[in-house]
Structures are given as structure tokens and as C-alpha cells.
Design an enzyme around this catalytic site. Structure first.
Site, PDB file in Angstrom:
ATOM      1  N   ASP A   1       1.030  -1.414   0.168  1.00 60.57           N
ATOM      2  CA  ASP A   1      -0.040   0.187   0.212  1.00 60.57           C
ATOM      3  C   ASP A   1       0.904   1.421   0.042  1.00 60.57           C
ATOM      4  OD1 ASP A   1      -3.055   0.951   0.681  1.00 60.57           O
ATOM      5  OD2 ASP A   1      -1.365   2.339   1.869  1.00 60.57           O
TER       6      ASP A   1
ATOM      7  N   TYR B   1       3.522   9.910  -0.796  1.00 61.47           N
ATOM      8  CA  TYR B   1       4.350   9.349   0.200  1.00 61.47           C
ATOM      9  C   TYR B   1       5.647   9.479  -0.461  1.00 61.47           C
ATOM     10  CZ  TYR B   1       0.351   6.489   2.345  1.00 61.47           C
ATOM     11  OH  TYR B   1      -0.601   6.356   3.263  1.00 61.47           O
TER      12      TYR B   1
ATOM     13  N   LYS C   1      -2.524   5.799  -4.372  1.00 54.20           N
ATOM     14  CA  LYS C   1      -3.674   6.734  -3.898  1.00 54.20           C
ATOM     15  C   LYS C   1      -3.542   8.383  -4.634  1.00 54.20           C
ATOM     16  CE  LYS C   1      -3.449   4.871   0.690  1.00 54.20           C
ATOM     17  NZ  LYS C   1      -2.195   4.642   1.003  1.00 54.20           N
TER      18      LYS C   1
ATOM     19  N   HIS D   1      -7.439   9.886  -2.098  1.00 51.18           N
ATOM     20  CA  HIS D   1      -6.848   9.760  -0.604  1.00 51.18           C
ATOM     21  C   HIS D   1      -7.577  10.340   0.308  1.00 51.18           C
ATOM     22  CE1 HIS D   1      -2.289   9.398   0.976  1.00 51.18           C
ATOM     23  NE2 HIS D   1      -3.110   9.204   1.829  1.00 51.18           N
TER      24      HIS D   1
HETATM   25  N1  LIG Z   1      -5.021   6.589   3.616  1.00 52.46           N
HETATM   26  C1  LIG Z   1      -4.574   7.278   4.727  1.00 52.46           C
HETATM   27  O1  LIG Z   1      -4.624   8.549   4.786  1.00 52.46           O
HETATM   28  C2  LIG Z   1      -3.440   6.708   5.418  1.00 52.46           C
HETATM   29  C3  LIG Z   1      -2.768   7.414   6.695  1.00 52.46           C
HETATM   30  C4  LIG Z   1      -2.028   6.721   7.378  1.00 52.46           C
HETATM   31  C5  LIG Z   1      -1.405   5.498   7.080  1.00 52.46           C
HETATM   32  N2  LIG Z   1      -1.772   4.868   5.844  1.00 52.46           N
HETATM   33  C6  LIG Z   1      -1.376   3.575   5.451  1.00 52.46           C
HETATM   34  O2  LIG Z   1      -1.341   2.713   6.497  1.00 52.46           O
HETATM   35  C7  LIG Z   1      -0.254   1.931   6.823  1.00 52.46           C
HETATM   36  C8  LIG Z   1       0.337   1.931   8.274  1.00 52.46           C
HETATM   37  O3  LIG Z   1      -0.235   2.952   8.974  1.00 52.46           O
HETATM   38  P1  LIG Z   1       0.999   3.636  10.104  1.00 52.46           P
HETATM   39  O4  LIG Z   1       2.242   3.707   9.439  1.00 52.46           O
HETATM   40  O5  LIG Z   1       0.319   5.030  10.029  1.00 52.46           O
HETATM   41  O6  LIG Z   1       0.820   2.899  11.374  1.00 52.46           O
HETATM   42  P2  LIG Z   1       1.050   1.596  12.060  1.00 52.46           P
HETATM   43  O7  LIG Z   1       1.133   0.539  11.123  1.00 52.46           O
HETATM   44  O8  LIG Z   1      -0.264   1.339  12.937  1.00 52.46           O
HETATM   45  O9  LIG Z   1       2.112   1.495  12.834  1.00 52.46           O
HETATM   46  C9  LIG Z   1       3.293   1.877  12.204  1.00 52.46           C
HETATM   47  C10 LIG Z   1       4.599   1.817  13.591  1.00 52.46           C
HETATM   48  O10 LIG Z   1       4.379   0.652  14.234  1.00 52.46           O
HETATM   49  C11 LIG Z   1       5.705   0.083  14.461  1.00 52.46           C
HETATM   50  N3  LIG Z   1       5.636  -1.469  14.241  1.00 52.46           N
HETATM   51  C12 LIG Z   1       5.161  -2.273  13.422  1.00 52.46           C
HETATM   52  N4  LIG Z   1       5.117  -3.241  13.687  1.00 52.46           N
HETATM   53  C13 LIG Z   1       5.455  -3.522  14.802  1.00 52.46           C
HETATM   54  C14 LIG Z   1       5.765  -4.643  15.725  1.00 52.46           C
HETATM   55  N5  LIG Z   1       5.234  -5.883  15.632  1.00 52.46           N
HETATM   56  N6  LIG Z   1       6.000  -4.326  16.970  1.00 52.46           N
HETATM   57  C15 LIG Z   1       6.232  -3.009  17.486  1.00 52.46           C
HETATM   58  N7  LIG Z   1       5.969  -2.003  16.732  1.00 52.46           N
HETATM   59  C16 LIG Z   1       5.820  -2.342  15.350  1.00 52.46           C
HETATM   60  C17 LIG Z   1       6.465   0.708  13.313  1.00 52.46           C
HETATM   61  O11 LIG Z   1       7.752   0.529  13.466  1.00 52.46           O
HETATM   62  P3  LIG Z   1       8.973   0.118  12.644  1.00 52.46           P
HETATM   63  O12 LIG Z   1       8.960   0.529  11.219  1.00 52.46           O
HETATM   64  O13 LIG Z   1      10.001   0.663  13.351  1.00 52.46           O
HETATM   65  O14 LIG Z   1       8.806  -1.448  12.912  1.00 52.46           O
HETATM   66  C18 LIG Z   1       5.899   2.223  13.144  1.00 52.46           C
HETATM   67  O15 LIG Z   1       6.359   2.845  14.147  1.00 52.46           O
HETATM   68  C19 LIG Z   1       0.654   2.955   6.332  1.00 52.46           C
HETATM   69  O16 LIG Z   1       2.162   2.758   5.888  1.00 52.46           O
HETATM   70  C20 LIG Z   1      -0.144   3.684   4.947  1.00 52.46           C
HETATM   71  O17 LIG Z   1       0.177   2.504   3.965  1.00 52.46           O
HETATM   72  C21 LIG Z   1      -2.895   5.485   5.308  1.00 52.46           C
END
Ligand SMILES: NC(=O)c1ccc[n+]([C@@H]2O[C@H](COP(=O)([O-])OP(=O)(O)OC[C@H]3O[C@@H](n4cnc5c(N)ncnc54)[C@H](OP(=O)(O)O)[C@@H]3O)[C@@H](O)[C@H]2O)c1
Length: 280
Positions: free
Chosen positions: A47, A52, A77, A110
Site C-alpha cells: 500500500d 508518500y 492513492k 486519498h
Molecule cells: N489513507 C491514509 O490517509 C493513510 C494514513 C496513514 C497510514 N496509511 C497507510 O497505513 C499504513 C500503516 O499505518 P501507519 O504507518 O500510520 O501505522 P501502523 O502500521 O499502525 O504503525 C506503524 C508503527 O508501528 C511500528 N511497528 C510495526 N510493527 C510492529 C511490531 N510488530 N512491534 C512493534 N512496533 C511495530 C512501526 O515501526 P518500525 O517500522 O520501526 O517497525 C511504526 O512505527 C501506512 O504505512 C500507509 O500505507 C494510510
């Protein structure tokens, strides 16, 4: 056992792997390696987004991994600054070029950015792409009930997906109910609450009881409710464990205990007002 093989069927028939890799905040120069690694450990769903600024790196990773293109589900997106009918069609071509692919599996608006009043034209452009078979599925992101209702009032095709912020502290029950009513698959973004959900003592106790990680507990809570999840990590070890949910089956009491962690506080932007062009 992993969840990487489990898929959810989208409107129109495309199959989306229930666990994918999110690459928000993965720097462009690291994106190739992260995507290559994710595909090497078995991920088949990535994704990204034009905003990004890492689509080129993601594309390089897809090619370097050597997995046939048709085996990987790729989402990107449309950024706010590219909304409008013609601009959306141009932006889609630009995204394909940066990723180096012929078509996306899923293209999302988005943000609604309601003040601009352009998402409706962008949706018509996405419908054009769908009807000309240039994309396998189309959807939205950050759409609230009011946006979904307006879309349903004029659209020829409903979204296959609504990608929204969902984690234990922010569960968006009304939006999810609206999506379920309209058979729109919910993709949870920030599924781990950007790490915050893993600090909860409730989550930690359940993790200890099942001898799994807090992240596995939170991701199981999502997938047991039918949501697609796209946890982001750049760590190979976490990529593997985040997808290793096959043997984990949370009980009704455990699911309910996590439901009680709702605080109503968003981590991300508010879809009613977020209007940044996202073009850097
Ligand atoms: N559509 C939108 O507007 C929108 C907005 C935000 C996000 N997104 C999408 O959703 C995806 C995920 O959301 P997000 O990046 O905001 O947050 P998330 O996936 O909830 O959390 C990511 C964070 O958690 C850590 N993490 C991941 N696996 C872990 C584990 N097993 N144990 C401990 N920590 C862990 C990662 O660190 P490390 O990398 O250091 O492991 C990072 O700091 C994004 O990458 C993007 O593709 C979309």
C-alpha cells in the site's frame, strides 16, 4: 502459519490479501529494499500513495523481488492536489509510470477534501478507469458517512474499499457500519495505532496469555472482524511476525476487552478539514 495467503473478495471480483505492507513514511531511498524484503518473506500486497513520494522505490522493489506482477496486489492513492476529472486521469498515468506497472490493483481517492468540491469529479475519473479496465478496483480513503452517502447518490460504481484510520483507541464504528451496509471492504490504516496500541496493558495481558506479541493481538482483533490491515514496518522480523496470525484466535471476551479501549481520539488528520495539496 501466516495470514498472507488469506484474501478478501472486493466488489468486481479482485482478491485483496488481508494483510499487506504499508509504506507511509518509508523514505524513498529505503522503499526498494523494504518492498523487496516484504515480498521475499511472503507479502503479496503493498500500500503506497503518490503523497508518500516513494512510488519509484516501491516499483523498483516490485521488480527486484522477481515475483510475477499478477501475484502482487498494488494500491496507490490520488493526492489532494490532483483532484478533478482530467487531473485524476493524468495523476493515475504518472503513478503507473513511477511504479513501472501497467495497471494498479486498487486506486483510491486519498482524502475527500470537501472544501475543494472536486472529489466527485475524481470519482467519475476513477469510474472511467474502471470501465476501461485500466484498474482492477477503485475506492476511497478517509471517507466519512456523509461522503459515502453523497457518493452513493450519484455514482455508477460504489467503492470497493474505504481505507480509514482504525485501531483500538479509534474504532470508527459508524463509518464501518455504513461500509458494511454498502458492502464496501474496510481497510484499517494505522492498524497498530502507530505503535501506541501495543502499550495497552489489556493488549499486553492478552499477548502474554497467548504467547504472542502485542502487535499480533491487535492485528488478530482486526482480521477476526473481517478488516484488511496494512501495518507498516521496515523490520524484517516484524514483517514476519505481523503476518503470523494463523494460529491465533481471540475469544469473544478478549475481543470485547479491546473494544473497550476506544477513546475517540484520532492520530491522523480530520477528513472534514484536511486540505493539504500533498504535493511537495
Ligand atoms: N489513507 C491514509 O490517509 C493513510 C494514513 C496513514 C497510514 N496509511 C497507510 O497505513 C499504513 C500503516 O499505518 P501507519 O504507518 O500510520 O501505522 P501502523 O502500521 O499502525 O504503525 C506503524 C508503527 O508501528 C511500528 N511497528 C510495526 N510493527 C510492529 C511490531 N510488530 N512491534 C512493534 N512496533 C511495530 C512501526 O515501526 P518500525 O517500522 O520501526 O517497525 C511504526 O512505527 C501506512 O504505512 C500507509 O500505507 C494510510
Amino acid at each position: 502459519m501466516t495470514r498472507l495467503e488469506t484474501t478478501v473478495t472486493l466488489r468486481g471480483g479482485a482478491e485483496i490479501p488481508q494483510v499487506g505492507l504499508g509504506v507511509f513514511q518509508v523514505p524513498p531511498e529505503q522503499a526498494q529494499q523494504v518492498v523487496e524484503e516484504a515480498l521475499a518473506v511472503g507479502y503479496r500486497h503493498v500500500d503506497t500513495a503518490a503523497a508518500y513520494v516513494n512510488e519509484s522505490g516501491v516499483g523498483a522493489g516490485l521488480r527486484a523481488a522477481g515475483v510475477p506482477r499478477e501475484e502482487v496486489f498494488v494500491t496507490s492513492k490520488l493526492r489532494n492536489g490532483d483532484q478533478g476529472y482530467d487531473a485524476t486521469l493524468r495523476a493515475y498515468d504518472d503513478t503507473l509510470e513511477r511504479l513501472g506497472v501497467d495497471a494498479l490493483d486498487l486506486y483510491l481517492i486519498h482524502w475527500p477534501n470537501p472544501a475543494a468540491g472536486l472529489w466527485q469529479d475524481s470519482w467519475r475519473a476513477l469510474e472511467t478507469l474502471l470501465e476501461s479496465s485500466r484498474v482492477r478496483a477503485i475506492g476511497v480513503s478517509n471517507f466519512l458517512v456523509e461522503h459515502l452517502q453523497e457518493l452513493a447518490s450519484f455514482a455508477t460504481h460504489l467503492p470497493a474499499v474505504n481505507q480509514i484510520e482504525v485501531h483500538p483507541a479509534f474504532q470508527q464504528r459508524e463509518v464501518i457500519a455504513e461500509c458494511e451496509r454498502r458492502e464496501i471492504v474496510v481497510e484499517a490504516y494505522s492498524p497498530l495505532g502507530q505503535g501506541a496500541a501495543l502499550e495497552s496493558s489489556v493488549v499486553r495481558e492478552i499477548a502474554t496469555a497467548h504467547e504472542v506479541t502485542p502487535a499480533q493481538v491487535v492485528l488478530a482483533w482486526h482480521v477476526q472482524q473481517g478488516r484488511v490491515v496494512i501495518p507498516k514496518t521496515t523490520s524484517r522480523e516484524r514483517m514476519v511476525s505481523n503476518a503470523d496470525l494463523g494460529g491465533l484466535d481471540l475469544g469473544a471476551e478478549e475481543l470485547r476487552a479491546i473494544d473497550f479501549l476506544e477513546t475517540g481520539e484520532r492520530l491522523g488528520n480530520d477528513p472534514r478539514t484536511f486540505a493539504l495539496s500533498q504535493i511537495r
